[in-house]
Every structure is written in C-alpha cells, then in structure tokens.
Write a protein that holds these residues in place. Structure first.
Motif, PDB file in Angstrom:
ATOM      1  N   UNK A 186       4.691  -5.078  12.295  1.00 58.63           N
ATOM      2  CA  UNK A 186       3.933  -6.323  12.196  1.00 58.63           C
ATOM      3  C   UNK A 186       3.003  -6.287  10.978  1.00 58.63           C
ATOM      4  N   UNK A 187       2.284  -5.176  10.809  1.00 57.10           N
ATOM      5  CA  UNK A 187       1.358  -5.045   9.682  1.00 57.10           C
ATOM      6  C   UNK A 187       2.109  -5.035   8.355  1.00 57.10           C
ATOM      7  N   UNK A 188       3.200  -4.280   8.302  1.00 52.83           N
ATOM      8  CA  UNK A 188       3.947  -4.236   7.047  1.00 52.83           C
ATOM      9  C   UNK A 188       4.478  -5.616   6.696  1.00 52.83           C
ATOM     10  N   UNK A 189       4.989  -6.332   7.667  1.00 50.06           N
ATOM     11  CA  UNK A 189       5.561  -7.653   7.424  1.00 50.06           C
ATOM     12  C   UNK A 189       4.492  -8.633   6.950  1.00 50.06           C
ATOM     13  N   UNK A 207      14.732  -3.009  11.080  1.00 45.00           N
ATOM     14  CA  UNK A 207      13.795  -3.751  10.235  1.00 45.00           C
ATOM     15  C   UNK A 207      14.226  -3.698   8.774  1.00 45.00           C
ATOM     16  N   UNK A 208      14.606  -2.523   8.307  1.00 53.36           N
ATOM     17  CA  UNK A 208      14.953  -2.346   6.903  1.00 53.36           C
ATOM     18  C   UNK A 208      16.264  -3.035   6.540  1.00 53.36           C
ATOM     19  N   UNK A 209      17.137  -3.251   7.548  1.00 56.02           N
ATOM     20  CA  UNK A 209      18.358  -4.000   7.279  1.00 56.02           C
ATOM     21  C   UNK A 209      18.041  -5.466   6.972  1.00 56.02           C
ATOM     22  N   UNK A 210      16.964  -5.970   7.546  1.00 56.89           N
ATOM     23  CA  UNK A 210      16.604  -7.372   7.357  1.00 56.89           C
ATOM     24  C   UNK A 210      15.558  -7.571   6.262  1.00 56.89           C
ATOM     25  N   UNK A 211      14.643  -6.598   6.123  1.00 55.59           N
ATOM     26  CA  UNK A 211      13.552  -6.726   5.156  1.00 55.59           C
ATOM     27  C   UNK A 211      13.536  -5.505   4.239  1.00 55.59           C
ATOM     28  N   UNK A 212      13.745  -5.701   2.950  1.00 54.92           N
ATOM     29  CA  UNK A 212      13.692  -4.555   2.022  1.00 54.92           C
ATOM     30  C   UNK A 212      12.318  -3.889   2.075  1.00 54.92           C
ATOM     31  N   UNK A 213      12.318  -2.564   2.128  1.00 52.31           N
ATOM     32  CA  UNK A 213      11.075  -1.794   2.225  1.00 52.31           C
ATOM     33  C   UNK A 213      11.050  -0.743   1.127  1.00 52.31           C
ATOM     34  N   UNK A 214       9.936  -0.651   0.409  1.00 54.68           N
ATOM     35  CA  UNK A 214       9.790   0.402  -0.586  1.00 54.68           C
ATOM     36  C   UNK A 214       9.740   1.758   0.118  1.00 54.68           C
ATOM     37  N   UNK A 215      10.265   2.796  -0.521  1.00 55.26           N
ATOM     38  CA  UNK A 215      10.252   4.123   0.106  1.00 55.26           C
ATOM     39  C   UNK A 215       8.852   4.552   0.551  1.00 55.26           C
TER      40      UNK A 215
END
Length: 201
Positions: free
Chosen positions: A66-69, A95-103
């Motif tokens: 939630x916070x990251x989004x 989550x990462x399949x739907x929203x790109x996340x930096x390493x």
C-alpha cells in the motif's frame, strides 16, 4: 469498499487469518491493518519517495504494498512466521507483475524483530501491536542506537497503540508525540482505534 477490493487493486492477497500459533507468547497473531484505517492515516500523514519504512510484524505485506503504491517509498517487512513470510514473497511476485518496481524498493526479511539490524537509511517504523512491550523496548533501543550512529529524523507509527508502548516511548525515550489520528469513521468510538506518530528530531 472492503479489504478484498483493495487487495484486488494491488493484485495481492492479504485477507484471512494466520495458520497456527506463534512459538513465543511475546509475539501476537497476524492481523493486518484495515485498508480504511490506512486511508485515514495517510490523509493526515505523508511519506516521501526518499523515506525507508520498516513494518515490524508485516504478515503478508499489506502495509508495504500500500505504501509503495501510494508514495513509491522503500519498504521493508519484518516477519518471524515463515508461512506468512512466504505469503508476503508470493504477494511481491503478484504485485511486481502488475506494477514495475525498482530493485530493493520492496523487501521482506524472516527474522525476529529484535534481531533486525536497523539500516542507516531506515527512518519510519510501523507497529500494530506485533509483540510484547519487552520486545518493543528492544526494537526501539536498536532504532535509537542506529540514529546515534547516523543521525536522521525518525518516526515511530503506532496503530491501536497499547498503553505499555505509549508509556515507554513518552517516559523512557526522547521520542515526542507529533500526531494523533483518531478513526472518526467508526460508528462506535473506541479510544484505542487511532494512529499515534512519535518523532525523534
């Protein structure tokens, strides 16, 4: 809108109860913070992309995603229960399949809270009564030692705070209350249904 609705938006699964019991009586059973409560908190309290949030007793990772989004902040979930930790990792994949996340923006560690080594960049710490005040005291002392080594503005965020937590922070640490967010949307007023933010400037 219920918790399942928000889970669907984030493409994760955080509802349901913990399987089995914790080995130690010092650690409480998993119960995620309700999404409607998080919405209320972040209407009054903002995070920045540069913040590093540590969630002690993260369970399946609801707060972290939630916070990251919402803020794109770095989030670390600490969970001692191996089953919940695995569930959090599965949620991370979804989550990462739907929203790109930096390493390294979303991390989970399976360990006891008091054994987590506070990183110099960690500056926001979240607690929803995950363990006894004895463990809480050890974790807060770890935070204070880390701040002595690398000074930074540091917040502790409590949801449904126990009186023991509050007494320790206010009477035995340099943390000062900065913000209180009562959950006004509830039909029955409960004085414990609130967030309290303490700051070490």
């Amino acid at each position: 809108m219920n918790d399942s609705y928000f889970d669907g938006i984030l493409h994760i699964k955080t509802t349901g109860e913990q399987k089995g019991f914790n080995a130690s009586l010092h650690y409480n059973r998993y119960e995620p913070t309700p999404y409607h409560a998080l919405c209320e908190l972040f209407d009054h309290y903002e995070l920045d992309k540069s913040d590093h949030v540590v969630d002690f007793g993260c369970g399946k990772g609801r707060l972290n995603f939630y916070i990251h989004h919402l803020f794109r902040a770095t989030v670390t979930g600490i969970e001692m229960n191996e089953w919940l930790y695995r569930e959090a990792l599965e949620n991370k994949k979804r989550y990462e399949r739907k929203f790109p996340v930096q390493p390294a923006r979303i991390r989970f560690k399976c360990c006891l809270a008091e054994n987590y080594k506070i990183l110099p960049e960690d500056n926001r710490f979240y607690f929803f009564n995950p363990f006894s005040v004895q463990i809480f005291m050890k974790v807060v002392q770890n935070i204070l030692r880390s701040v002595e080594e690398a000074h930074r503005e540091t917040d502790i965020i409590l949801y449904y705070p126990s009186q023991d937590y509050i007494y320790f922070l206010e009477d035995h640490t340099p943390f000062e209350k900065r913000l209180e967010v009562p959950l006004t949307f509830l039909y029955e007023h409960n004085p414990y249904e609130k967030f309290v933010v303490y700051r070490l400037a």
